[in-house]
Design a protein around this motif. Structure first.
Motif, mmCIF file in Angstrom:
data_model
loop_
_atom_site.group_PDB
_atom_site.id
_atom_site.type_symbol
_atom_site.label_atom_id
_atom_site.label_comp_id
_atom_site.label_asym_id
_atom_site.label_seq_id
_atom_site.Cartn_x
_atom_site.Cartn_y
_atom_site.Cartn_z
ATOM 1 N N TYR A 119 34.756 24.243 49.926
ATOM 2 C CA TYR A 119 34.593 24.344 48.471
ATOM 3 C C TYR A 119 33.171 23.960 48.064
ATOM 4 C CZ TYR A 119 34.705 22.614 43.659
ATOM 5 O OH TYR A 119 34.405 22.347 42.337
ATOM 6 N N TYR A 120 32.662 22.868 48.609
ATOM 7 C CA TYR A 120 31.303 22.434 48.267
ATOM 8 C C TYR A 120 30.261 23.456 48.723
ATOM 9 C CZ TYR A 120 33.154 17.833 47.030
ATOM 10 O OH TYR A 120 33.837 16.805 46.441
ATOM 11 N N ASP A 121 30.507 24.090 49.853
ATOM 12 C CA ASP A 121 29.579 25.123 50.324
ATOM 13 C C ASP A 121 29.512 26.281 49.334
ATOM 14 O OD1 ASP A 121 28.995 23.675 52.568
ATOM 15 O OD2 ASP A 121 30.367 24.774 53.894
ATOM 16 N N LEU A 122 30.659 26.711 48.860
ATOM 17 C CA LEU A 122 30.698 27.809 47.878
ATOM 18 C C LEU A 122 30.051 27.380 46.568
ATOM 19 C CD1 LEU A 122 34.320 29.212 48.420
ATOM 20 C CD2 LEU A 122 32.167 30.305 49.076
ATOM 21 N N ARG A 123 30.267 26.146 46.176
ATOM 22 C CA ARG A 123 29.684 25.671 44.914
ATOM 23 C C ARG A 123 28.168 25.570 45.002
ATOM 24 N NH1 ARG A 123 31.466 19.907 42.448
ATOM 25 N NH2 ARG A 123 29.979 19.211 44.038
ATOM 26 N N GLU A 124 27.676 25.094 46.157
ATOM 27 C CA GLU A 124 26.226 25.001 46.331
ATOM 28 C C GLU A 124 25.562 26.375 46.353
ATOM 29 O OE1 GLU A 124 25.482 22.721 49.791
ATOM 30 O OE2 GLU A 124 26.243 20.838 48.946
ATOM 31 N N ARG A 198 40.852 21.582 59.923
ATOM 32 C CA ARG A 198 39.882 22.522 60.512
ATOM 33 C C ARG A 198 39.976 23.922 59.894
ATOM 34 N NH1 ARG A 198 41.397 21.567 66.686
ATOM 35 N NH2 ARG A 198 43.286 20.706 65.765
ATOM 36 N N PHE A 199 40.075 23.954 58.574
ATOM 37 C CA PHE A 199 40.120 25.245 57.885
ATOM 38 C C PHE A 199 38.748 25.893 57.930
ATOM 39 C CE2 PHE A 199 39.417 27.644 53.911
ATOM 40 C CZ PHE A 199 40.359 28.642 54.096
ATOM 41 N N ARG A 200 38.715 27.176 58.296
ATOM 42 C CA ARG A 200 37.450 27.902 58.329
ATOM 43 C C ARG A 200 37.700 29.383 58.051
ATOM 44 N NH1 ARG A 200 35.578 29.189 64.537
ATOM 45 N NH2 ARG A 200 37.596 29.992 65.269
#
Length: 219
Positions: A119-124, A198-200
Motif C-alpha cells: 500500500y505504501y509503495d502505491l501511495r508513494e 508475504r503478499f506480492r
C-alpha cells in the motif's frame, strides 16, 4: 457329632468370608469400572462440546448449532473468502481519500506488513492521488484462487483482472499475485482467523484500454 457340627460351622464361616471377599472384590472392580466409564463419558462429552459452535442468528432470537468438524471441512472455503475479502478491500477503491484509508485499515487486519508495504509503495508512486484527482474507480475481478491447505503456512495463488474506470475510458490490467496464509485468532476484524503473509503482486500489466461508451454498449 459336636465336632462334626463345629467343622461344618467353621466351613460355613469360611465360605461366607470367601463369598464376602468375592462380593467386596466385585464391588471394588465395579466401582473402578464405573468410575472409568464416567471419566470416559465426561471426556467424550467435553470433547463433543468443544466440537460445537453456537451462533446467534436474527438478533439472538434463535440459535444455530454448527459442528466444528463441519467448520474444519469448510476451512478451505473460509481461507478463500478471507483472501477474497482482502482483495476487495485492497483493490476496490473509490476516488475518496477517507474511503481508501478505511479500506486499507480494514485490509491491514487481514495481513502482515507485506500488505501495508505494498500500500505504501502505491501511495508513494502517487497512485491514489491520481485516482482521486482523476475521479476514477478501481474494481477487481477474481478469475481463480487456489490455496494449498496440506501444510501451514498455506500457499495461495491469485489470478484476476483489475478494472480502472475513468471518465472517458476503462483500462483492464492483469493481476497475478501470491501470498501465504497462517492460522490466527478469530476477532471481529478477522472473523475467519487467517493472516496473509508475504503478499506480492507479480504481474499488474495493462491488457487493454477501451472507450467507456464502447464498454457500456458491450454490457
Amino acid at each position: 457329632m459336636n465336632a462334626n457340627f463345629n467343622f461344618r460351622y467353621l466351613r460355613n464361616i469360611e465360605s461366607s468370608f470367601r463369598l464376602i471377599r468375592i462380593i467386596v472384590f466385585a464391588v471394588i472392580v465395579g466401582s473402578f469400572g464405573f468410575a472409568a466409564y464416567m471419566a470416559y463419558l465426561s471426556h467424550k462429552t467435553d470433547r463433543e462440546s468443544r466440537q460445537k459452535i453456537y451462533v446467534l442468528d436474527n438478533g439472538g432470537k434463535s440459535i444455530m448449532l454448527a459442528l466444528a468438524q463441519d467448520q474444519n471441512a469448510n476451512r478451505l472455503a473460509e481461507a478463500k473468502d478471507h483472501v477474497k475479502t482482502f482483495l476487495k478491500l485492497f483493490f476496490n477503491q473509490e476516488p475518496d481519500e477517507k474511503a481508501i484509508a478505511a479500506n486499507m485499515d480494514q485490509a491491514a487486519y487481514l495481513g502482515d506488513e507485506s500488505v501495508t508495504r505494498h500500500y505504501y509503495d502505491l501511495r508513494e508512486k502517487g497512485f491514489y492521488t491520481k485516482l482521486i484527482q482523476g475521479n476514477a474507480t478501481q474494481k477487481i475481478m477474481i478469475d481463480s484462487l487456489s490455496i494449498n491447505m496440506s501444510r501451514s503456512p498455506y500457499s495461495c495463488n491469485i489470478f484476476g483482472r483489475v478494472m480502472l474506470v475513468r471518465t472517458s475510458n476503462i483500462t483492464f490490467r492483469k493481476l497475478v499475485a501470491d501470498c501465504h496464509l497462517i492460522d490466527a485468532t478469530r476477532t471481529d476484524n478477522n472473523p475467519h482467523g487467517f493472516l496473509i503473509e508475504r503478499f506480492r503482486v507479480t504481474d499488474n500489466s495493462d491488457i487493454e484500454t477501451i472507450n467507456r461508451d464502447q464498454y457500456e454498449a458491450y454490457r
